[in-house]
Design an enzyme around this catalytic site. Structure first.
Site, mmCIF file in Angstrom:
data_model
loop_
_atom_site.group_PDB
_atom_site.id
_atom_site.type_symbol
_atom_site.label_atom_id
_atom_site.label_comp_id
_atom_site.label_asym_id
_atom_site.label_seq_id
_atom_site.Cartn_x
_atom_site.Cartn_y
_atom_site.Cartn_z
ATOM 1 N N CYS A 114 0.838 -1.197 0.000
ATOM 2 C CA CYS A 114 0.000 0.000 0.000
ATOM 3 C C CYS A 114 0.874 1.248 0.000
ATOM 4 C CB CYS A 114 -0.938 0.002 1.197
ATOM 5 S SG CYS A 114 -0.125 0.236 2.781
ATOM 6 N N HIS A 267 -0.616 2.329 7.553
ATOM 7 C CA HIS A 267 -1.156 2.449 6.195
ATOM 8 C C HIS A 267 -0.847 3.847 5.667
ATOM 9 C CE1 HIS A 267 -3.884 1.990 2.813
ATOM 10 N NE2 HIS A 267 -4.620 3.007 3.217
ATOM 11 N N ASN A 291 -7.317 8.254 1.080
ATOM 12 C CA ASN A 291 -6.990 6.853 1.316
ATOM 13 C C ASN A 291 -6.914 6.169 -0.042
ATOM 14 O OD1 ASN A 291 -6.846 4.134 1.914
ATOM 15 N ND2 ASN A 291 -8.411 4.196 3.497
#
Length: 709
Positions: A114, A267, A291
């Site tokens: 990610c 993240h 995000n």
């Protein structure tokens, strides 16, 4: 005497790879770090479509040669886009690369990249950057061969990586990155190319956004803890975005844990904007965050549809309320509470598209350098008394002060990024990263470089906190207008490596390599008072010469060797200085031979001997400890005293060619070096009939001159 150009004609200052002496061998070997397939491999294979043999559709591309996996998945098939989409093949494309390449989703339980996803999601908003990474005019329409090209920035240059479009799938679905649109494949193909450059998909399991930022933009990285950032964080973020910087943030903690307010720990998120809204008499500072999953958003204050928006009195804030999936607003205070790390990639004007002039990007200067054992690898400031002066130097001129009306101080802000080259690739052979860093000293505009004495007198005005064993070390600085010197170094002396130094400044400020040992010809160095030469004159050696020569009144290399040995013995210098070897004598003969017989007459001997006597006086002057050898610092000074002006890079080449294993110059190598230098300069001047500093030379002349020397 000719002023010496930087390591030969056509060389770009600070870029050693552009030197002709190094470039002569560059075509024999692939560029380090290049992952591009040869042209012959880009042709379609037996099935009619290109198959990448360097990065095949096999487990070796997933896990690398070791075959050990850090994630538990089983790839069922490698499929081309026409087979792994439910859409018509004609609709398959690389993506709508205009203002956005579309939302990208990641099945996060399969691979921990990610960090890479957050970067390409952020980059997808910048068409200019994406066109650099994904060259246009590629797709699945006419001319489709299954071959796709991408470009990544590696050590100052863009490297092309070629892959086929066979993608890893699980039950006919893409295993790793995929887009919201079933017919969009730019993200998984980009991921595959990046995995190829790094060695395997496995190498993308855990990483840092900064690493991908640099590889995909060529920008300069900077990392902060929230607690270390300026007090006025909102204003700091606004300035970064005005410069076109890419910003990522993360909340520390276990990977993938979702808290009550919708923030995932471990993240990577992207910061896409800042703004202010009016609530009664207060201005609320907001940060827009994205995000990359395209889902799972912040649900606290100022999130989508929260009660805070009903209190806003601004009439123009309606467009702020409705954001795309995965993007949300939060106050600067909540931003500080929920994110612990901020990573920034600074871009220069050449890396951005700025048609309307709204962005105020950095001006970037890039230089290559090398730490060479014994010559330019002086270690850090701990070795200031001994070796530190040997390190490369770069002059930084700051005259364009910051345009900040809120800051009363007259200062110039800049960024310095020091990257060690090829070290990650070398780790495969057991070579670790060097600990690297740099210091910045106050400079003197009248001096070409800071001497050993200069560095003893003044401490640095700025230094990195510590030398780090990382790919790149970056420091933000702010100094009053003036002249400064940047000195990059390794932690310890004699640690060899290549580096890339990048300096980002406001427009009008400059940074250039500081060339050691280069003096203007109109201000030549005054020669020191030299002691008398301990060797006999050429006339005094005439009897010995006549005894050594044959009927042709000339001596061969072997006879010259005997003559020199006897002269040193009679002068009592044979124990102090090593004798002249046969190869050294052959070199002296070839450099003075006027007739092409490999011999030296007394006229040539007399001319050479007068120079040797003068250079012997210089050698004695700078062999200060009487050891019979000189170190590199003494050699720098000796060359100038002998009348030779050489640049930093040429001095390094001289050291590599003429030093002994202990990195010192013996008397014999000193004489041979100066004889070669003197001959090559005279040869050039003879061919430069009009004094232009440029000569025309034929292929035969070039071979004859270089082979017989």
């Amino acid at each position: 005497m000719y002023r010496m150009p930087w390591s030969g004609g056509g060389h770009t200052p600070g870029f050693y790879d552009s030197s002709s002496v190094l470039r002569r061998n560059s075509l024999l070997y692939p560029t380090p770090g290049t992952a591009a397939a040869p042209a012959s491999q880009t042709l379609p294979g037996p099935g009619g479509l290109f198959e990448d043999q360097q990065f095949p559709a096999a487990n070796s591309s997933l896990h690398g040669p070791a075959g050990v996996s850090q994630y538990n998945i089983v790839i069922t098939r490698w499929m081309r886009p026409r087979k792994c989409t439910f859409e018509s093949f004609e609709r398959c494309n690389l993506g709508q690369r205009n203002e956005s390449c579309g939302h990208i989703y990641l099945v996060d339980v399969r691979v921990g990249d990610c960090w890479f996803l957050s970067v390409i999601a952020c980059l997808s908003l910048n068409k200019h950057v994406m066109d650099q990474v994904i060259p246009p005019d590629q797709g699945f329409g006419e001319g489709y061969t299954g071959c796709f090209r991408f470009k990544f920035w590696q050590y100052g240059q863009w490297v092309e990586v070629v892959v086929d479009d066979q993608l890893p799938t699980i039950n006919n679905k893409l295993a790793f990155l995929y887009s919201k649109d079933n017919n969009e494949f730019w993200s998984p193909l980009l991921e595959k190319a990046y995995a190829k450059m790094k060695g395997s998909y496995e190498s993308l399991y855990i990483g840092y956004p900064l690493e991908a930022m640099v590889d995909l933009t060529g920008g300069a990285p900077e990392s902060f803890q929230i607690s270390e950032m300026p007090k006025d964080l909102w204003k700091f973020l606004r300035k970064l975005l005005e410069k076109g910087s890419i910003i990522c943030c993360a909340k520390p903690g276990p990977v993938g844990v979702l808290n009550e307010q919708g923030i995932v720990t471990g993240h990577a998120y992207s910061v896409t904007g800042v703004d202010q809204v009016q609530v009664k008499t207060n201005r609320i500072e907001l940060v827009r965050v994205r995000n990359p999953w395209g889902r799972v958003e912040w649900n606290g204050a100022w999130s989508d549809g929260s009660a805070e928006w009903s209190q806003v009195t601004d009439t123009n804030c309606r467009q702020m309320v409705h954001l795309e999936d995965g993007e949300f607003w939060m106050s600067i205070e909540d931003f500080k509470k929920n994110f612990g790390n901020v990573e920034i990639c600074h871009l220069s004007l050449s890396q951005l598209s700025n048609p309307d002039g709204k962005l105020k990007p950095w001006v970037q200067m890039v230089y290559e350098g090398r730490w060479i054992r014994g010559f330019s690898a002086g270690g850090n400031l701990y070795y200031k008394d001994k070796y530190y002066w040997m390190n490369p130097q770069f002059k930084l001129a700051l005259f364009e002060e910051d345009d900040d009306p809120d800051d009363p101080e007259v200062t110039c802000t800049f960024l310095v990024a020091l990257m060690q080259k090829h070290r990650r690739r070398m780790r495969l052979t057991g070579v670790n990263f060097l600990y690297i860093g740099f210091d910045i000293f106050k400079g003197n505009p009248t001096k070409a470089f800071l001497t050993h004495e200069d560095l003893q007198e003044e401490p640095p005005v700025l230094s990195v906190k510590e030398h780090k064993n990382s790919t790149e070390v970056t420091m933000r600085g702010s100094l009053p207008p003036g002249h400064y010197v940047i000195i990059p170094s390794t932690a310890n002396p004699n640690e060899e490596g290549e580096f890339l130094l990048r300096v980002f400044t406001e427009k009008g400020n400059t940074a250039v390599p500081a060339e050691r040992n280069t003096l203007p010809m109109e201000n030549p160095q005054r020669l020191p008072n030299l002691a008398p030469c301990p060797l006999p004159s050429a006339g005094e050696s005439k009897e010995l010469f006549d005894r050594m020569c044959g009927p042709d009144e000339a001596i061969s290399a072997l006879e010259l060797q005997k003559l020199l040995i006897e002269i040193l013995q009679k002068s009592g210098l044979n124990e102090k200085w090593d004798g002249f070897g046969l190869d050294a004598c052959k070199s002296l003969i070839s450099l003075t031979d006027r007739h092409g017989f490999g011999k030296m007459g007394f006229t040539e001997f007399s001319n050479l001997w007068s120079k040797i006597c003068q250079w012997t006086r210089v050698f004695n002057q700078f062999d200060k400890d009487g050891s019979g050898t000189m170190n590199s610092q003494e050699m720098f000074s000796a060359l100038q005293a002998a009348g030779f002006q050489v640049d930093e890079f040429l001095m390094q080449l001289i050291g590599l060619r003429y030093t002994d294993p202990d990195l010192t110059f013996s008397y014999v190598t000193f004489i041979c070096c100066l004889t070669k230098l003197d001959t090559m300069i005279r040869s050039f001047k003879t061919m430069d009939k009009f004094g232009t500093g440029v000569i025309n030379i034929t292929y035969k002349e070039w071979l004859q001159m270089t082979m017989y020397s």
